[in-house]
Scaffold this active site. Structure first.
Site, short mmCIF file in Angstrom:
data_model
loop_
_atom_site.label_atom_id
_atom_site.label_comp_id
_atom_site.label_asym_id
_atom_site.label_seq_id
_atom_site.Cartn_x
_atom_site.Cartn_y
_atom_site.Cartn_z
N ARG A 1 -7.79 -7.27 11.37
CA ARG A 1 -7.13 -6.92 10.12
C ARG A 1 -7.46 -5.45 9.83
O ARG A 1 -8.22 -4.83 10.57
CB ARG A 1 -7.50 -7.87 8.96
CG ARG A 1 -8.80 -8.56 9.00
CD ARG A 1 -9.99 -7.66 8.89
NE ARG A 1 -9.86 -6.78 7.73
CZ ARG A 1 -10.44 -5.63 7.59
NH1 ARG A 1 -11.22 -5.14 8.55
NH2 ARG A 1 -10.26 -4.88 6.53
N GLY A 2 -6.90 -4.92 8.75
CA GLY A 2 -7.03 -3.49 8.50
C GLY A 2 -5.86 -2.78 9.17
O GLY A 2 -5.55 -3.06 10.34
N ALA A 3 -5.22 -1.88 8.42
CA ALA A 3 -3.95 -1.33 8.87
C ALA A 3 -3.98 -0.74 10.30
O ALA A 3 -3.16 -1.13 11.15
CB ALA A 3 -3.45 -0.30 7.85
N ARG B 1 2.54 -9.46 9.30
CA ARG B 1 2.04 -9.01 7.99
C ARG B 1 2.92 -7.83 7.54
O ARG B 1 3.04 -6.84 8.24
CB ARG B 1 0.56 -8.61 8.09
CG ARG B 1 -0.33 -9.79 8.52
CD ARG B 1 -1.80 -9.48 8.30
NE ARG B 1 -2.12 -9.36 6.90
CZ ARG B 1 -3.27 -8.85 6.45
NH1 ARG B 1 -4.18 -8.41 7.31
NH2 ARG B 1 -3.52 -8.77 5.16
N GLN C 1 -13.80 -9.03 2.34
CA GLN C 1 -13.94 -8.06 3.45
C GLN C 1 -15.05 -7.04 3.17
O GLN C 1 -15.65 -6.51 4.10
CB GLN C 1 -12.63 -7.32 3.69
CG GLN C 1 -11.52 -8.14 4.30
CD GLN C 1 -10.59 -8.68 3.23
OE1 GLN C 1 -11.03 -9.02 2.13
NE2 GLN C 1 -9.31 -8.79 3.54
N ASP D 1 -3.20 0.68 3.13
CA ASP D 1 -2.32 0.02 4.09
C ASP D 1 -1.02 0.77 4.23
O ASP D 1 -0.31 0.62 5.23
CB ASP D 1 -2.07 -1.42 3.65
CG ASP D 1 -3.32 -2.23 3.90
OD1 ASP D 1 -4.25 -2.11 3.09
OD2 ASP D 1 -3.39 -2.90 4.94
N ASN E 1 -2.93 -0.58 -1.36
CA ASN E 1 -4.18 -0.98 -0.69
C ASN E 1 -4.63 -2.34 -1.21
O ASN E 1 -3.98 -2.92 -2.09
CB ASN E 1 -5.27 0.08 -0.90
CG ASN E 1 -6.47 -0.13 0.01
OD1 ASN E 1 -6.29 -0.37 1.21
ND2 ASN E 1 -7.67 -0.08 -0.52
N LYS E 2 -5.72 -2.83 -0.68
CA LYS E 2 -6.21 -4.17 -1.01
C LYS E 2 -6.23 -4.42 -2.51
O LYS E 2 -6.61 -3.55 -3.29
CB LYS E 2 -7.62 -4.32 -0.42
CG LYS E 2 -8.30 -5.65 -0.65
CD LYS E 2 -7.50 -6.84 -0.20
CE LYS E 2 -7.14 -6.81 1.27
NZ LYS E 2 -6.12 -7.82 1.63
O1 MRU Z 1 -5.97 -7.65 4.31
P1 MRU Z 1 -6.70 -6.63 5.14
O2 MRU Z 1 -8.14 -6.97 5.38
O3 MRU Z 1 -5.97 -6.31 6.41
O4 MRU Z 1 -6.67 -5.36 4.23
C1 MRU Z 1 -7.30 -4.18 4.65
C2 MRU Z 1 -7.28 -3.12 3.63
O5 MRU Z 1 -6.71 -3.27 2.57
C3 MRU Z 1 -7.90 -1.83 4.01
O6 MRU Z 1 -8.47 -1.23 2.89
C4 MRU Z 1 -6.79 -0.92 4.55
O7 MRU Z 1 -6.09 -1.56 5.60
C5 MRU Z 1 -7.29 0.34 5.03
S1 MRU Z 1 -7.98 0.13 6.61
C6 MRU Z 1 -8.53 1.53 7.26
#
Ligand code: MRU
Length: 359
Positions: free
Chosen positions: A53-55, A90, A201, A242, A252-253
């Site tokens: 996970r994470g962009a 996603r 996370q 993201d 973002n999250k």
């Molecule tokens: O749902 P996730 O865990 O994929 O979300 C991740 C985030 O929101 C991160 O802050 C974002 O992707 C930046 S990652 C360098």
């Protein structure tokens, strides 16, 4: 970066076994498990279940997904169907779409099957290497910001949200890269880690990676930053994204927006660290961005170790209660002090973002 003093990346191609390896992030921080991906379904599951996970990491995994799909299909005419399945995993992190398109660009009519297969693997590997270089650049630029705060105060307290660390990328991270550079330059830094419900996370991943790099950090509930800001215990916020739309708003999250509002109230700088491929060059209005809605069981259930150290999930809500789980929120640009990009530090507005594209 390090786990138990051994250097890892989040994803890599195992040349001997000819398979893609990932760290299964659903098992962290309790167990370090490496999982193999051999086909499109493995990749789709890994993204959907959030083993990755994470962009930026979603993007890199999707890239290997295109390679694996092609390798197994042996037919370039069917690849588009397969690719669409990856795109439907996603919806919010733009790096996914960027990476898939970048993979498709190497499929050329005049190449043989095996030439295309090789080009796809090279391209997926390149996406990973480029990501590492971008994150390092973000680290170098962001370090200067932390250094100047350090020069004034002798210690810097940083708030971060979710995991925009190396586990969200291939290595170094986005929001954490400046922190890792600060540590390597012996600055005194401490990180307040938002737990980041519902999937935690922050607590499970950010604190884990900072511990492994010996960086002082304290996990806080998502509601705690306000009182810390009031007490002057947060000097700077650094988060990832993201997607940053070309007009400057940041997706973002979930929970990022509330932190940004609070930071503005207390004049605390709020930085967003992103590589260039997190920018959505086409979208001007945040209402046009699909915000992923995930299963409400992510709220209802909490995972942890039982007394025998087995991973267990328990239900913490009243039976019959409804729950709502949007995964991301939008922070309007007026709350963003600056973007820390791999090309430099800029204001989050359309002119400066577009200038970046032309550099
Ligand atoms: O749902 P996730 O865990 O994929 O979300 C991740 C985030 O929101 C991160 O802050 C974002 O992707 C930046 S990652 C360098």
């Amino acid at each position: 970066m390090l786990i138990n003093n051994k250097s890892y990346r989040t994803i890599w191609f195992d040349k001997k076994k000819e398979e893609v390896k990932i760290i299964d992030q659903t098992k962290l921080p309790f167990y370090l498990e490496i999982v193999s991906l051999n086909n499109l379904d493995d990749v789709i599951n890994a993204i959907n279940l959030m083993q990755v996970r994470g962009a930026p990491l979603i993007g890199a995994t999707a890239a290997y997904g295109v390679y694996l799909a092609y390798r197994n299909l042996k037919d370039k005419n069917k690849i588009i169907d397969q690719v669409n399945k990856i795109k439907n995993t996603r919806p919010t992190a733009i790096n996914l779409f960027w990476a898939v398109d970048s993979m498709l660009s190497v499929i050329k009519d005049n190449l043989s099957f095996s030439e295309i297969e090789k080009s796809l693997l090279d391209q997926a590997n390149k996406i990973c290497e480029d990501d590492i270089n971008r994150c390092k650049k973000i680290g170098e630029f962001g370090f200067k910001i932390i250094e100047s705060l350090h020069n004034k105060k002798g210690k810097v307290n940083i708030l971060t949200h979710c995991n925009a660390g190396w586990l969200a990328t291939i290595d170094w991270g986005t929001a954490t890269a400046p922190i890792y550079f600060a540590k390597k330059n012996n600055l005194n830094v401490h990180v307040w880690v938002d737990e980041t419900r519902p999937r935690n996370q922050g607590a499970s991943l950010t604190s884990y990676e900072l511990n492994n790099e010996n960086i002082a950090n304290t996990i806080i509930a998502d509601n705690t930053a306000g009182i810390l800001m009031q007490r002057g215990e947060i000097d700077i916020c650094i988060v990832g994204a993201d997607r940053v739309i070309v007009s400057g708003d940041v997706i973002n999250k979930i929970g990022t927006f509330l932190k940004a509002i609070a930071a503005k109230e207390f004049n605390i700088p709020f930085y967003v660290a992103i590589p260039m491929n997190t920018i959505d060059w086409k979208t001007k209005n945040f209402k046009d961005v699909e915000i992923e809605e995930r299963n409400s069981n992510e709220l209802r259930n909490i995972k942890g170790l039982d007394e025998k150290n087995n991973l267990k999930t328990v239900d913490v809500y009243p039976k019959g209660s409804k729950a709502y789980n949007p995964a991301f929120d939008i922070t309007p640009k007026k709350f963003v002090t600056k973007l820390i990009t791999n090309k430099g530090i800029i204001n989050s507005n359309i002119n400066e973002i577009l200038n970046l594209k032309n550099e």
